[in-house]
Write an enzyme that holds these catalytic residues in place. Structure first.
Site, short mmCIF file in Angstrom:
data_model
loop_
_atom_site.label_atom_id
_atom_site.label_comp_id
_atom_site.label_asym_id
_atom_site.label_seq_id
_atom_site.Cartn_x
_atom_site.Cartn_y
_atom_site.Cartn_z
N HIS A 108 0.85 -1.19 0.00
CA HIS A 108 0.00 0.00 0.00
C HIS A 108 0.89 1.24 0.00
O HIS A 108 1.94 1.23 0.65
CB HIS A 108 -0.91 0.01 1.24
CG HIS A 108 -2.08 0.91 1.09
ND1 HIS A 108 -2.01 2.25 1.36
CD2 HIS A 108 -3.34 0.67 0.66
CE1 HIS A 108 -3.19 2.79 1.12
NE2 HIS A 108 -4.02 1.86 0.68
N ASP B 106 -7.86 -5.44 0.18
CA ASP B 106 -8.31 -6.38 -0.84
C ASP B 106 -7.87 -7.82 -0.57
O ASP B 106 -8.29 -8.73 -1.28
CB ASP B 106 -7.78 -5.95 -2.22
CG ASP B 106 -8.43 -4.67 -2.70
OD1 ASP B 106 -9.60 -4.46 -2.36
OD2 ASP B 106 -7.77 -3.89 -3.40
N1 ACO Z 1 4.14 -7.72 -4.06
C1 ACO Z 1 5.50 -7.72 -4.14
N2 ACO Z 1 6.25 -6.60 -4.03
C2 ACO Z 1 5.59 -5.45 -3.85
C3 ACO Z 1 4.19 -5.38 -3.75
C4 ACO Z 1 3.46 -6.59 -3.87
N3 ACO Z 1 2.11 -6.59 -3.81
N4 ACO Z 1 3.81 -4.10 -3.56
C5 ACO Z 1 4.95 -3.39 -3.55
N5 ACO Z 1 6.02 -4.19 -3.73
C6 ACO Z 1 7.43 -3.78 -3.78
C7 ACO Z 1 7.75 -3.22 -5.17
O1 ACO Z 1 8.18 -4.22 -6.04
C8 ACO Z 1 8.82 -2.21 -4.83
O2 ACO Z 1 10.01 -2.91 -4.61
P1 ACO Z 1 11.44 -2.28 -5.04
O3 ACO Z 1 11.57 -1.04 -4.17
O4 ACO Z 1 12.40 -3.34 -4.71
O5 ACO Z 1 11.32 -1.95 -6.48
C9 ACO Z 1 8.37 -1.65 -3.48
O6 ACO Z 1 7.60 -2.69 -2.87
C10 ACO Z 1 7.52 -0.39 -3.60
O7 ACO Z 1 6.41 -0.71 -4.45
P2 ACO Z 1 5.66 0.32 -5.38
O8 ACO Z 1 4.91 -0.42 -6.42
O9 ACO Z 1 6.64 1.37 -5.86
O10 ACO Z 1 4.69 0.99 -4.33
P3 ACO Z 1 3.50 1.95 -4.68
O11 ACO Z 1 3.23 2.72 -3.46
O12 ACO Z 1 3.77 2.69 -5.93
O13 ACO Z 1 2.28 0.95 -5.00
C11 ACO Z 1 0.54 -0.58 -4.68
C12 ACO Z 1 1.35 0.58 -4.09
C13 ACO Z 1 0.05 -0.21 -6.10
C14 ACO Z 1 -0.68 -0.85 -3.83
C15 ACO Z 1 1.44 -1.84 -4.74
O14 ACO Z 1 1.80 -2.22 -3.43
C16 ACO Z 1 0.79 -2.98 -5.46
O15 ACO Z 1 0.86 -3.05 -6.71
N6 ACO Z 1 0.13 -3.95 -4.73
C17 ACO Z 1 -0.55 -5.05 -5.36
C18 ACO Z 1 -1.89 -4.62 -5.90
C19 ACO Z 1 -2.88 -4.35 -4.78
O16 ACO Z 1 -3.06 -5.14 -3.87
N7 ACO Z 1 -3.57 -3.20 -4.88
C20 ACO Z 1 -4.59 -2.79 -3.92
C21 ACO Z 1 -4.12 -1.67 -3.03
S1 ACO Z 1 -5.39 -1.22 -1.86
C22 ACO Z 1 -6.50 -0.37 -2.77
O17 ACO Z 1 -6.16 0.30 -3.70
C23 ACO Z 1 -7.95 -0.52 -2.47
#
Ligand code: ACO
Length: 376
Positions: free
Chosen positions: A259, A313
């Site tokens: 998140h 979620d």
């Molecule tokens: N699984 C594995 N690694 C992850 C995940 C995940 N679900 N989420 C973040 N990371 C890692 C990224 O790979 C990144 O790693 P790095 O620094 O080594 O490159 C780091 O954590 C930061 O991740 P970002 O994607 O840059 O974080 P951001 O804040 O931009 O994205 C998001 C947040 C979109 C929610 C992301 O965590 C994600 O894609 N999660 C999966 C989808 C999801 O569950 N979405 C629902 C969110 S709740 C809602 O919107 C109702």
């Protein structure tokens, strides 16, 4: 000027609707903790709180409830529109199209009239369940059911969807899920609604854009993907660890984890996990809940330090599926709840409006020459 990809940490507006403490996993609507609201409140009461910035008295709640009930039906033309879509249409597409088309039936060219604005938001809160249930029944060739004014918001949705009045346990679970999903600050869909709203576009156009934003897999669409992801894992609970290792090797994002704001477990995930655990215990266990819990434990070991934990979620779909809801209705159901937050933000935006118009860092060509077609 500075550039922050994804606007992370950028303050885009003042808001008094909800607050999130991402380090400690605390969410409050109008200052009240989500756990307190989940335990003691109802969706109708929370929608009132979000819209009017106060808990209602009994009379205020019953007047608000009557207004919601009066706005549940949708125009016949919207039913026709929903019926004209291919059966394979994702229900989020159907919801977005229908919400946008409401503007044709309730023209709203001026957004200066606060009473009219309030009416439009109440209409959307009231009729989102009708749109989703109507589309679901049409695509299955079932008779469309009129809203039942004897039932509250949660029970009426289940009734319009399934054709049966739910028992109290089912009704309460859906009501709590609605409360948990009603609002969440400046997330992508709320921001989308506010951006479109800031142009003083009509409320239906503004918030149909929010529906489109919510549908994405990185946002509300993740709840559906969690179930698809669990279905992909072979070997039940024992298969989770090898699957996780493989997913990590492929640098896959694991749905329902991570998140932008929370660096610990989302408090809504904790409440939903409790509901999922109870449902699996009382309605016949399958490995799914244990697989999800195992996946959470492995993620904690391997990704916990990065602040990646279950979001709202992660467990919600397990609850909805146990109640018999189809997977592609999970995100529309999220929208049915979130319209209360979107509507409150739309009203707040217009109360102190300035059009959103950020800038960009131009990285394209400069001084390029026009080359005539014959010379390209
Ligand atoms: N699984 C594995 N690694 C992850 C995940 C995940 N679900 N989420 C973040 N990371 C890692 C990224 O790979 C990144 O790693 P790095 O620094 O080594 O490159 C780091 O954590 C930061 O991740 P970002 O994607 O840059 O974080 P951001 O804040 O931009 O994205 C998001 C947040 C979109 C929610 C992301 O965590 C994600 O894609 N999660 C999966 C989808 C999801 O569950 N979405 C629902 C969110 S709740 C809602 O919107 C109702």
């Amino acid at each position: 000027m500075s550039f922050t990809p994804g606007l992370a940490g950028v303050i885009a507006a003042e808001s008094s609707i909800s607050s999130i403490d991402g380090q400690n996993g605390i969410l409050r609507y109008r200052g009240i903790r989500i756990e307190d609201l989940a335990e003691n409140s109802s969706f109708e009461e929370v929608a009132y709180l979000l819209l009017f910035n106060a808990l209602p008295t009994a009379d205020q709640l019953s007047a608000f409830d009557a207004r919601l009930k009066a706005h549940r039906s949708i125009p016949e033309g919207i039913v026709t529109l929903l019926g004209s879509l291919p059966d394979t249409t994702h229900p989020m597409v159907a919801l977005q199209s229908a919400v946008s088309a409401l503007a044709a039936y309730y023209p709203h060219f001026e957004v200066e009239d606060s009473a009219k604005n309030e009416e439009a938001i109440i209409r959307m809160i009231a009729c989102f369940p009708t749109i989703v249930a109507t589309f679901d029944r049409l695509r299955k060739g079932k008779e469309v059911l009129a809203p039942n004014a004897d039932l509250d918001h949660a029970a009426n949705f289940l009734y319009m969807l399934n054709g049966e009045i739910p028992d109290e346990k089912q009704r309460r679970i859906i009501d709590v899920a609605l409360v948990l999903h009603a609002e969440h600050g400046f997330n992508a869909s709320t921001f989308t609604g506010r951006v479109v709203g800031s142009t003083t576009a009509n409320p239906y156009g503004s918030l149909s854009a929010a529906v489109g934003s919510l549908s994405g897999p990185l946002h509300g669409g993740a709840n559906e993907r969690v179930l698809h992801m669990l279905a992909e894992i072979d070997g039940g609970v024992d298969g989770v660890e090898p699957w996780f290792t493989q997913a990590q090797a492929e640098k896959r994002k694991i749905m329902g984890l991570g998140h932008r704001v929370y660096k610990v477990k989302d408090p809504r995930a904790t409440v939903l996990q409790g509901m999922a655990r109870d449902l699996f215990a009382s309605h016949g266990s399958t490995p799914l809940y244990d697989m999800a819990a195992r996946l959470e434990a492995i993620a904690k070991e391997r990704l916990g330090e990065k602040g990646i934990a279950p979001n709202v979620d992660f467990y919600s779909g397990l609850v909805y599926q146990k109640l018999g809801m189809e997977i592609d209705l999970f995100t529309p159901f999220f929208g049915i709840a979130r319209i209360a937050g979107w509507g409150s933000h739309w009203i707040e935006q217009l109360g102190n409006n300035r059009i959103y118009r950020p800038t960009q860092m131009y990285v394209g060509a400069t001084d390029a020459q026009y080359i005539p077609m014959s010379e390209r």
